[in-house]
Design a protein around this motif. Structure first.
Motif, mmCIF file in Angstrom:
data_model
loop_
_atom_site.group_PDB
_atom_site.id
_atom_site.type_symbol
_atom_site.label_atom_id
_atom_site.label_comp_id
_atom_site.label_asym_id
_atom_site.label_seq_id
_atom_site.Cartn_x
_atom_site.Cartn_y
_atom_site.Cartn_z
ATOM 1 N N ALA A 125 0.816 -1.219 0.000
ATOM 2 C CA ALA A 125 0.000 0.000 0.000
ATOM 3 C C ALA A 125 0.847 1.264 0.000
ATOM 4 O O ALA A 125 0.459 2.287 -0.584
ATOM 5 C CB ALA A 125 -0.938 -0.004 1.204
ATOM 6 N N SER A 126 2.002 1.237 0.665
ATOM 7 C CA SER A 126 2.832 2.436 0.749
ATOM 8 C C SER A 126 3.752 2.616 -0.457
ATOM 9 O O SER A 126 4.460 3.617 -0.552
ATOM 10 C CB SER A 126 3.684 2.394 2.026
ATOM 11 N N GLY A 127 3.736 1.669 -1.379
ATOM 12 C CA GLY A 127 4.642 1.735 -2.521
ATOM 13 C C GLY A 127 4.564 3.029 -3.312
ATOM 14 O O GLY A 127 5.598 3.671 -3.569
ATOM 15 N N PRO A 128 3.370 3.466 -3.728
ATOM 16 C CA PRO A 128 3.287 4.711 -4.504
ATOM 17 C C PRO A 128 3.831 5.920 -3.742
ATOM 18 O O PRO A 128 4.427 6.812 -4.342
ATOM 19 C CB PRO A 128 1.782 4.847 -4.784
ATOM 20 N N TRP A 129 3.623 5.964 -2.429
ATOM 21 C CA TRP A 129 4.146 7.091 -1.638
ATOM 22 C C TRP A 129 5.665 7.072 -1.627
ATOM 23 O O TRP A 129 6.306 8.102 -1.813
ATOM 24 C CB TRP A 129 3.613 7.023 -0.211
ATOM 25 N N TYR A 130 6.249 5.894 -1.428
ATOM 26 C CA TYR A 130 7.709 5.787 -1.481
ATOM 27 C C TYR A 130 8.231 6.259 -2.844
ATOM 28 O O TYR A 130 9.221 6.994 -2.936
ATOM 29 C CB TYR A 130 8.146 4.338 -1.256
ATOM 30 N N PHE A 131 7.564 5.829 -3.897
ATOM 31 C CA PHE A 131 8.008 6.191 -5.248
ATOM 32 C C PHE A 131 7.906 7.696 -5.467
ATOM 33 O O PHE A 131 8.787 8.317 -6.072
ATOM 34 C CB PHE A 131 7.170 5.431 -6.283
#
Length: 436
Positions: A387-393
Motif C-alpha cells: 500500500a505504501s509503494g506509490p508514496w515511497y516512489f
C-alpha cells in the motif's frame, strides 16, 4: 521540446499494423481527439480482436473465460468507422509508394503508418528446443495449447523465473490440479526468482510461498538440453548438474524480443527494436513505431506504463496537436504474482553509499526494504503489503530528504508523512506570540 504535426486531412489514411494492447490503446486515444486521421485501418495477425494479454495467466489457470479478456469486439471497430483486418500479417512495405502487402495478398496504401507489432518470445540456445511439445506463452493460442497440455499431461517444465514464467507455472499447476494433477518444475538460471525486481530476501519469500503450493523450483539451474522419446516428442529436460526432469511439455518463458523484422525488411533503422525519436517517428517520417517493437535512446519496452505514455504522445502527434516528445522516466513495478503483491523500483541490490532499512513480519508475510542515500530514497522492494509503494516512489521522484521521518519510514506512508508534516510546520515563533 514540442512539435506540431499538420492536422490530418479528410483523405489521410492511417494504417496501424498490430492489434495488440498498444495498437488498440492508440486507436482509443485517437478516437478521443477531434482532429484524428479521418480514415484508420487496423491490421492484426491474430484472428481475435484486441485482448488483454495481462489476463492470459488467469485464463490458463481456468479462472477466466476468453470473453473476459476482450477489449473490444469486432463490431465496435465498424461502429467507429475503423476498418479491422484480422488473421493477416504484413509481409512487406513499399516505402516509396507508401503501400503495404499482407500474406493474404491484400495491398493497402497509407499516408501514415504505425508499426505496433509487439514482441516475440526469446528462446535460449538449447539443443532440441524445436521438439514437439515445446511451447511459448504469449497469446490466446498458446494459452489454449497449454491448458490442453495441463489436462492431459503429468509433468511440465517451465524455463524462466521471471513474471511470465511464474504465471505460466502457476497456471499449469492450477489447471492440472483440477484434473489428474500435474507436477510443474520451474527453472531459473539466476540465484533468485524475479531477479530484476526482487532482492534475495523477497525472492526467497516468494519461492517459499510457491513451493508450498506444490511448484518444484530450481534456481541457479543451467539447462543443458531437452530429450525426445521414441516418437520424437519432448520427454525430459536435462540440467548441467545431471538432474533429469520428466516433461510432457516444456514452456519457454525467459523474456521477449522486439518484433522488428518488418521494419528491418523495409529498410528502417533497427537495432534491437525499430529506432524512433521522441515523437515515435522512425527513420522514415511517414512511419512510426510503438510499444514493444520500438527502441528509444537504447531502451526497449515491456511494461505498460511507458508504452501508455508513448501512446499519448503519438496520438497527439498524429492528430496535429502541439505535444512534448516522449522522454524516459523512472518506473515502479507493481505486480501481483500468483496472488502475492509486489512493488519495486530503483536498484535491486544495495550499492556503495546506500543505507539499508528493512522490516519483516513473518506471520503476515510482509517484507519491506528501502535504500537511502544521504536521507533520500533511491530504491524499494515491498512484498505482501504494498500500500505504501506509490508514496515511497513519489518521495524518490521528488528526491525529498526523508531524514525527519527516517524512524517511521518502514511503518508506512501515513506515519512517515505525519512526521514530515510536523517537521515542515516547525518554525520560530512569531514575535507577537513571544511578546504575549
Amino acid at each position: 521540446m514540442r512539435q506540431r504535426h499538420p492536422a490530418a486531412t479528410s483523405s489521410e489514411h492511417l494504417v496501424i499494423v498490430g492489434n495488440g494492447m498498444a495498437g488498440h490503446r492508440l486507436v482509443e486515444a485517437l478516437l478521443a481527439r477531434p482532429e484524428r486521421p479521418a480514415r484508420i485501418t487496423v491490421i492484426g495477425a491474430e484472428t481475435a480482436p484486441a485482448y488483454n494479454r495481462i489476463l492470459l495467466s488467469p485464463l490458463l489457470a481456468g479462472e477466466l473465460q476468453h470473453d473476459a479478456l476482450a477489449l473490444r469486439c469486432a463490431e465496435w471497430y465498424a461502429e467507429q468507422g475503423i476498418e479491422l483486418v484480422l488473421g493477416e500479417q504484413v509481409e512487406s512495405i513499399d516505402r516509396s509508394a507508401r503501400r503495404l502487402t499482407t500474406d493474404a495478398g491484400r495491398e493497402l496504401d497509407y499516408d501514415r503508418l504505425v508499426l505496433a507489432t509487439g514482441s516475440t518470445p526469446a528462446r535460449p540456445p538449447v539443443p532440441e528446443l524445436e521438439l514437439p511439445g515445446v511451447q511459448v506463452f504469449r497469446d490466446l493460442h498458446d494459452a489454449d495449447a497449454l491448458a490442453r497440455a495441463a489436462e492431459t499431461g503429468s509433468n511440465a517444465v517451465v524455463i524462466g523465473g521471471g513474471l511470465l514464467g511464474l504465471e505460466a507455472a502457476e497456471g499449469l499447476r492450477k489447471r492440472g490440479q483440477d484434473k489428474r494433477g500435474m507436477q510443474v518444475s520451474l527453472l531459473q538460471r539466476d540465484d533468485r526468482l524475479m531477479n530484476r525486481q526482487l532482492d534475495l530476501t523477497a525472492a526467497r519469500l516468494l519461492e517459499s510461498e510457491l513451493r508450498g503450493r506444490g511448484l518444484d523450483i530450481h534456481t541457479d539451474a543451467q539447462l543443458e538440453r531437452l530429450e525426445a522419446d521414441a516418437e520424437g516428442q519432448v520427454c525430459a529436460a536435462l540440467l548441467a548438474d545431471g538432474t533429469r526432469l520428466a516433461a510432457d511439455c516444456v514452456v519457454v518463458a525467459i523474456g521477449i524480443v522486439p518484433q522488428a523484422e518488418l521494419g528491418r525488411v523495409a529498410g528502417l533503422e533497427v537495432n534491437r527494436g525499430i529506432v524512433v525519436d521522441q515523437w515515435l517517428t522512425t527513420s522514415d517520417p511517414a512511419i512510426h513505431a510503438l510499444g514493444e517493437c520500438c527502441e528509444f535512446e537504447g531502451h526497449t519496452f515491456g511494461l505498460v506504463e511507458p508504452i501508455w505514455r508513448q501512446v499519448e504522445v503519438l496520438a497527439a502527434h498524429l492528430s496535429g496537436e502541439t505535444v512534448d516528445g516522449y522522454v524516459e522516466q523512472p518506473t515502479a513495478t507493481k505486480l501481483k504474482v500468483s496472488g502475492v503483491s509486489l512493488y519495486a523500483f530503483g536498484p535491486t541490490d544495495p550499492e556503495p553509499g546506500h543505507e539499508v532499512l528493512s522490516y519483516r513480519d513473518p506471520q503476515q508475510g510482509d517484507y519491506r526494504r528501502l535504500l537511502l542515500r544521504d536521507g533520500r530514497l533511491e530504491g524499494a522492494v515491498l512484498y505482501g503489503d504494498t500500500a505504501s509503494g506509490p508514496w515511497y516512489f513519489e518521495q524518490a521522484l521528488a528526491e525529498r530528504d526523508l531524514s525527519a521521518c527516517r524512524a517511521a519510514l518502514l511503518l508506512g506512508a501515513a506515519d512517515a508523512q505525519a512526521l514530515l508534516d510536523d517537521a515542515s510546520n516547525e518554525s520560530p515563533q512569531h514575535p507577537a506570540k513571544e511578546a504575549a
